[in-house]
Write a protein that holds these residues in place. Structure first.
Motif, PDB file in Angstrom:
ATOM      1  N   VAL A   1       0.839  -1.204   0.000  1.00  0.00           N
ATOM      2  CA  VAL A   1       0.000   0.000   0.000  1.00  0.00           C
ATOM      3  C   VAL A   1       0.875   1.255   0.000  1.00  0.00           C
ATOM      4  CG1 VAL A   1      -1.738   1.289   1.311  1.00  0.00           C
ATOM      5  CG2 VAL A   1      -1.899  -1.190   1.126  1.00  0.00           C
ATOM      6  N   GLN A   2       2.070   1.146   0.574  1.00  0.00           N
ATOM      7  CA  GLN A   2       2.966   2.289   0.619  1.00  0.00           C
ATOM      8  C   GLN A   2       3.352   2.778  -0.769  1.00  0.00           C
ATOM      9  OE1 GLN A   2       2.695   3.481   3.642  1.00  0.00           O
ATOM     10  NE2 GLN A   2       4.766   3.282   4.449  1.00  0.00           N
ATOM     11  N   TRP A   3       3.297   1.882  -1.768  1.00  0.00           N
ATOM     12  CA  TRP A   3       3.621   2.306  -3.121  1.00  0.00           C
ATOM     13  C   TRP A   3       2.623   3.348  -3.624  1.00  0.00           C
ATOM     14  CZ3 TRP A   3       8.191   1.637  -5.024  1.00  0.00           C
ATOM     15  CH2 TRP A   3       8.952   0.505  -4.685  1.00  0.00           C
ATOM     16  N   LEU A   4       1.371   3.255  -3.195  1.00  0.00           N
ATOM     17  CA  LEU A   4       0.379   4.256  -3.584  1.00  0.00           C
ATOM     18  C   LEU A   4       0.747   5.623  -3.027  1.00  0.00           C
ATOM     19  CD1 LEU A   4      -2.314   5.077  -4.820  1.00  0.00           C
ATOM     20  CD2 LEU A   4      -3.445   4.294  -2.727  1.00  0.00           C
ATOM     21  N   LEU A   5       1.168   5.651  -1.765  1.00  0.00           N
ATOM     22  CA  LEU A   5       1.591   6.915  -1.170  1.00  0.00           C
ATOM     23  C   LEU A   5       2.841   7.447  -1.861  1.00  0.00           C
ATOM     24  CD1 LEU A   5       1.048   6.059   2.608  1.00  0.00           C
ATOM     25  CD2 LEU A   5      -0.468   7.328   1.069  1.00  0.00           C
ATOM     26  N   ALA A   6       3.732   6.544  -2.254  1.00  0.00           N
ATOM     27  CA  ALA A   6       4.937   6.963  -2.972  1.00  0.00           C
ATOM     28  C   ALA A   6       4.567   7.601  -4.305  1.00  0.00           C
ATOM     29  CB  ALA A   6       5.866   5.774  -3.179  1.00  0.00           C
ATOM     30  N   ALA A   7       3.549   7.056  -4.970  1.00  0.00           N
ATOM     31  CA  ALA A   7       3.102   7.626  -6.241  1.00  0.00           C
ATOM     32  C   ALA A   7       2.559   9.041  -6.047  1.00  0.00           C
ATOM     33  CB  ALA A   7       2.033   6.735  -6.867  1.00  0.00           C
ATOM     34  N   ILE A   8       1.870   9.264  -4.927  1.00  0.00           N
ATOM     35  CA  ILE A   8       1.369  10.611  -4.626  1.00  0.00           C
ATOM     36  C   ILE A   8       2.537  11.568  -4.411  1.00  0.00           C
ATOM     37  CG2 ILE A   8       0.080  11.979  -2.945  1.00  0.00           C
ATOM     38  CD1 ILE A   8      -1.688   9.519  -2.485  1.00  0.00           C
ATOM     39  N   GLY A   9       3.559  11.109  -3.702  1.00  0.00           N
ATOM     40  CA  GLY A   9       4.741  11.936  -3.503  1.00  0.00           C
ATOM     41  C   GLY A   9       5.438  12.262  -4.808  1.00  0.00           C
TER      42      GLY A   9
END
Length: 202
Positions: free
Chosen positions: A44-52
């Protein structure tokens, strides 16, 4: 309301004291392997990384495509804000998408992210007990990542679920979410027993 560390996870489902020295699963008197490896991942952290990454790209786009002929201060603030937010989110997420745990005769080492930073190394000489917590959540420690609470200790939290808990000689704990936490607990307890001169499983 203030969250309490290990609220719901402070009473581990299974506890192995260093003095009990439960041996490896292959047999009470079998020599444990030289090194134990474990890991945990939170995709799920990859989604947050994409936002960053999107915030960072927006900042770059604003800097490149703008004419910078008017409203200079607001534009500069927008560019700096987007770039800073993007970098902060990227580092805060990519560093804790994955955690790797390695235990040998001397220490436990935790490496975060795919580049291994941040890193924590705990000599087994400082460990007085080891246990597992069946259900650790970010709420118990105030969020994801590398956490610290003065009354409790430190933790590396990359996902919900089981975690390895080391009790240190200063009364504090170190917690890390890792798959097969029970296997890690058995390995460390066996090593502690061997280091203290009592056969594992006695």
């Amino acid at each position: 309301m203030r969250d309490h560390p290990h609220d719901g996870a402070a009473a581990p489902d299974r506890h192995t004291g260093a003095g009990q020295g439960t041996g490896p699963a292959s047999g009470a008197h079998a020599e444990p392997p030289e090194v134990w490896h474990g890991s945990a991942t939170n995709r799920v952290q990859w989604l947050l990384a994409a936002i960053g990454a999107a915030c960072l790209a927006l900042g770059v786009k604003l800097a490149v495509d703008s004419t910078w002929t008017s409203s200079l201060v607001p534009l500069a603030m927008a560019v700096v804000g987007c770039v800073a937010a993007g970098l902060l989110v990227l580092f805060g997420t990519l560093a804790f998408v994955h955690v790797a745990v390695r235990v040998d005769n001397e220490c436990l080492e935790v490496r975060c992210g795919h580049i291994g930073v941040p890193r924590r190394r705990i000599p087994l000489d400082l460990v007085v007990d080891v246990e597992i917590a069946r259900q650790v959540t970010p709420r118990h420690w105030g969020g994801w990542g590398y956490r610290w609470r003065p009354e409790q200790g430190t933790a590396v939290i990359v996902r919900r679920g089981e975690a390895l808990v080391l009790k240190l000689g200063d009364g504090r704990t170190f917690t890390v979410t890792v798959d097969d936490a029970e296997g890690a607990m058995r390995y460390i307890a066996g090593r502690l027993s061997l280091r203290r001169g009592s056969p594992a499983g006695t």
